[in-house]
Enzyme design. Structure first.
Site, mmCIF file in Angstrom:
data_model
loop_
_atom_site.group_PDB
_atom_site.id
_atom_site.type_symbol
_atom_site.label_atom_id
_atom_site.label_comp_id
_atom_site.label_asym_id
_atom_site.label_seq_id
_atom_site.Cartn_x
_atom_site.Cartn_y
_atom_site.Cartn_z
ATOM 1 N N SER A 272 0.832 -1.184 0.000
ATOM 2 C CA SER A 272 0.000 0.000 0.000
ATOM 3 C C SER A 272 0.883 1.257 0.000
ATOM 4 C CB SER A 272 -0.925 -0.092 1.218
ATOM 5 O OG SER A 272 -1.964 0.807 1.138
ATOM 6 N N ASP B 293 -8.502 -5.408 -5.841
ATOM 7 C CA ASP B 293 -8.185 -4.286 -4.962
ATOM 8 C C ASP B 293 -8.611 -2.954 -5.568
ATOM 9 O OD1 ASP B 293 -7.132 -2.582 -3.096
ATOM 10 O OD2 ASP B 293 -5.025 -2.978 -3.601
ATOM 11 N N HIS C 54 -6.085 -6.342 -1.431
ATOM 12 C CA HIS C 54 -4.983 -5.415 -1.109
ATOM 13 C C HIS C 54 -3.776 -6.151 -0.514
ATOM 14 C CE1 HIS C 54 -3.799 -1.274 -0.845
ATOM 15 N NE2 HIS C 54 -3.824 -1.180 0.466
#
Ligand SMILES: *[C@@H]1O[C@H](CO)[C@@H](O)[C@H](O)[C@H]1NC(C)=O
Ligand SMILES: *[C@@H]1O[C@H](CO)[C@@H](O)[C@H](O)[C@H]1NC(C)=O
Ligand SMILES: *[C@@H]1O[C@H](CO)[C@@H](O)[C@H](O)[C@H]1NC(C)=O
Ligand SMILES: *[C@@H]1O[C@H](CO)[C@@H](O)[C@H](O)[C@H]1NC(C)=O
Ligand SMILES: *[C@@H]1O[C@H](CO)[C@@H](O)[C@H](O)[C@H]1NC(C)=O
Ligand SMILES: *[C@@H]1O[C@H](CO)[C@@H](O)[C@H](O)[C@H]1NC(C)=O
Length: 472
Positions: free
Chosen positions: A149, A407, A432
Site C-alpha cells: 500500500s 483491490d 490489497h
C-alpha cells in the site's frame, strides 16, 4: 450540527489505505526486539531537534541479507501483523535479519514538541536510509525493502532515490499512479466490479438500497424509521445525518472489497473469508420481495457484519471514522500524496454520488493545516504520478510492482511493464497486498505464482549485490 458540505468532504477521510485501530492483541515474535533510533527531526534544513523512531528487529545470520519493511501510515506493529510472508516465511528461509521501521508521526514515533513541518516522504526515506546503514551487519550485506500500500509506494520511492543503499524493492499494491485518475473514478468502480462479479444482481441490490436512502434525504418523516433500522449513536435530524449514514454504509462495502481475502482475516476488525460474497448473499436475502424497508435491513446487517464484529456495540457511531481531519494521514494527503477519490453512481459505480473536487480539497487543506497540496511533487521527486512512467522510470531497476485485481487501489498501481529491469505482477483474484500476507491453504494459484516470481527476483538481486561486492 455539521454543515452539509463539510459532511460530504469528511466521507473521504474514511477511505484510508489501511484500516487503523486494530483492537486485536499483537503477538510480536520473541525473536523480535524493539529498538529506538534517534534521528534528526529535520534531515534537510537542519532545524534543531531529534525524533525517536521505533524499529522491530530480528537479528539473523551475519552473512545473510537484511530485509526491511518500510513502514506506512500506522503503528509498525500493525504492518508486522499484516506481513506474515516476510515474518514467517522469507525471514527464516534466508536466515535474514528483518527490520520493520516505523514511519515518523505514526505509532510511537511522534515528535515532541509537535509540529507538522517535518512530516514529508523525503524526511521519512532519510530515516530509513540512516537506520538501514546502522542495522546492516556488514558493508556487503544485501538489503531488500518490502512495503504494502503506501508502504509499497515508499519501498519503490526508496529504491529510486537511494539505489546505493538498497538492492531491490517489493512494492505491493502501491497506488503510485493514483493522481492520473483526475476525477477519482477508479476506486469506486473497481469496488463495484467486485460485487458485480460475484453475482450480477448484487451490484443492483446495493445500488437500489442507496437510491432508497437518497430518496429519504429530504423526507424528515422517514428519519425515525432510519434510526430504528440502523441504530446510530447520533440521532438522525437533518440531511447531513442521512449522508453520513450513507458514507458509513459505503465504507463497509469498500472495506470489504479492499479486504476480500479468501479466508477470515483481521485487519482492524474480523471479517469472514470472501466478505464480498458473504455480503452479496445477505443483500440477496433481504432484496427478494422488493420491499424498501427490507432492503435497508440488508444494509443494517452489513453494518453489523463489518463494524460490530466484537458483538458488543450498543449503537453505530456513524461519524466515528471521520475525526477532525487533524491527523498525519490527512496532512500527507494535503501535501504530497494526492489521491483523487470520487463516487459517481451508475454507470461508473453503485455508490451515492460524491464527486472528487480538487479545489474543495485544497481549500480544506488550507483551513486545516494552512498548506496547499503539491500535485507535482511526487511526479518530479520520484518520477511516479502524472507522468508516463516508461519515460520517468526508464532507468529504474530492481523493483517488483504487484497489484491485485480485486483491490480498489489497483487502479492507481502500475499495471503495464516499464522496462526489463523492473517487474509488474498482476494477482488475479487478489485483494490489497495479498502477496505479503501469511501464505494460506486457501490462497489462489495466482498469489502462489506471484510470490514465487518475487522470490526469483529477490534471489537475483542478492546475487547481483554479492557479485558487486566481490568485485571491490
Ligand atoms: C542462522 O543464523 C544464526 C545466527 O548466526 C545461526 O546461529 C544459525 O545456525 C543459522 N541458521 C541457518 C539455518 O543457517
Ligand atoms: C473529469 O470530469 C470532468 C467534469 O465532469 C470532465 O469534463 C472530464 O472529461 C473528466 N476527465 C476525465 C479524464 O475523465
Ligand atoms: C466469491 O466470488 C468470486 C468471484 O469474485 C469467486 O471466484 C469465488 O469462488 C467466490 N467464493 C465463494 C466462497 O463463493
Ligand atoms: C452487536 O451484535 C450483538 C450480538 O449479535 C447484538 O446483540 C447487538 O445488538 C449488536 N449491536 C448493534 C448496535 O446492533
Ligand atoms: C468490545 O469488545 C472489544 C474486544 O473484546 C473490547 O476491546 C472493547 O472494549 C469492547 N467494547 C465495549 C464497548 O465493551
Ligand atoms: C513501456 O515499456 C514496456 C517495455 O519496453 C512496453 O512493453 C510497454 O508497452 C510500454 N508502455 C507504454 C505505455 O508505452
Amino acid at each position: 450540527m455539521v454543515p452539509l458540505f463539510f459532511t460530504l468532504f469528511l466521507g473521504v477521510f474514511s477511505k484510508r489505505l489501511t484500516r487503523l485501530n486494530n483492537d486485536e492483541p499483537l503477538e510480536i515474535g520473541p525473536n523480535y526486539k524493539t529498538l529506538w533510533f534517534t534521528e534528526q527531526l529535520d534531515h534537510i534544513n537542519r532545524d534543531p531537534g531529534t525524533i525517536n523512531i521505533r524499529v522491530l528487529f530480528s537479528q539473523g545470520s551475519p552473512t545473510a541479507p537484511l530485509f526491511v519493511y518500510t513502514g506506512n501510515e500506522g503503528p509498525i506493529t500493525q504492518f508486522y501483523q499484516m506481513t506474515g510472508w516476510l515474518v514467517g516465511t522469507l525471514g527464516p528461509q534466508y536466515n535474514a535479519s528483518v527490520a520493520f521501521i516505523e514511519h515518523r508521526y505514526y505509532g510511537e514515533s511522534i515528535p515532541s514538541p509537535f509540529s507538522w513541518k517535518y512530516l514529508s516522504t523525503d524526511q521519512v526515506l532519510w530515516d530509513f536510509a540512516d537506520i538501514i546503514q546502522q542495522l546492516k551487519p556488514s558493508n556487503s550485506t544485501p538489503v531488500i525493502v518490502f512495503g504494502g500500500s503506501y508502504g509499497g509506494m515508499l519501498a519503490a520511492y526508496f529504491r529510486v532515490k537511494y539505489p546505493q543503499f538498497v538492492d531491490g524493492a517489493i512494492a505491493s499494491s502501491a497506488p503510485v499512479l493514483m493522481p492520473q485518475d483526475v476525477n477519482g473514478t477508479s476506486y469506486a468502480r473497481i469496488s463495484t466490479n467486485d460485487y458485480f462479479n460475484v453475482e450480477r444482481d448484487c451490484e443492483g441490490n446495493i445500488h437500489n438500497g442507496f437510491l432508497i436512502l437518497d430518496n429519504f434525504i429530504d423526507r424528515p418523516l422517514t428519519y425515525t424509521a432510519l434510526e430504528n433500522i440502523f441504530n446510530p449513536c447520533q440521532s438522525i435530524q437533518e440531511q447531513g445525518d442521512v449522508l453520513a449514514l450513507e458514507d458509513f454504509i459505503t465504507g463497509a462495502f469498500q472495506d470489504m472489497s479492499q479486504l476480500d481475502y479468501p479466508y477470515p482475516a483481521n485487519v482492524g476488525g474480523l471479517l469472514p473469508g470472501f466478505p464480498v460474497n458473504v455480503s452479496c448473499s445477505i443483500m440477496s436475502q433481504f432484496s427478494q420481495n422488493e420491499n424498501m424497508w427490507q432492503a435497508l435491513m440488508g444494509f443494517a446487517q452489513i453494518n453489523n457484519l463489518v463494524y460490530n464484529w466484537t458483538g458488543n456495540l450498543t449503537c453505530f457511531d456513524i461519524y466515528g471514522g471521520e475525526g477532525s481531519g487533524l491527523d498525519p494521514w490527512t496532512y500527507q494527503t494535503c501535501t504530497e500524496l494526492i489521491f483523487p477519490l470520487g463516487q459517481y453512481g451508475l454507470p461508473n459505480d453503485m455508490y451515492p454520488v460524491r464527486p472528487w473536487n480538487y479545489q474543495q480539497w485544497a481549500k480544506m487543506c488550507q483551513g486545516l493545516f494552512g498548506v496547499q497540496p503539491r500535485p507535482d511533487w511526487a511526479p518530479i521527486n520520484y518520477g511516479m504520478g502524472t507522468f508516463d512512467v516508461n519515460v520517468t522510470l526508464a532507468s529504474a531497476s530492481n523493483i517488483v510492482f504487484s497489484y491485485g485485481t480485486l483491490d480498489p487501489w489497483g487502479g492507481g498501481c502500475i499495471q503495464e511493464p516499464i522496462n526489463d529491469q523492473t517487474t509488474v505482477i498482476g494477482i488475479k483474484g487478489g485483494a490489497h497486498h495479498l502477496d505479503l500476507r501469511t501464505p494460506n491453504p486457501r490462497d489462489p494459484q495466482s498469489v502462489i505464482y506471484a510470490r514465487s516470481r518475487e522470490v526469483a527476483m529477490i534471489n537475483q538481486w542478492i546475487g547481483q549485490a554479492m557479485e558487486k561486492f566481490a568485485r571491490y
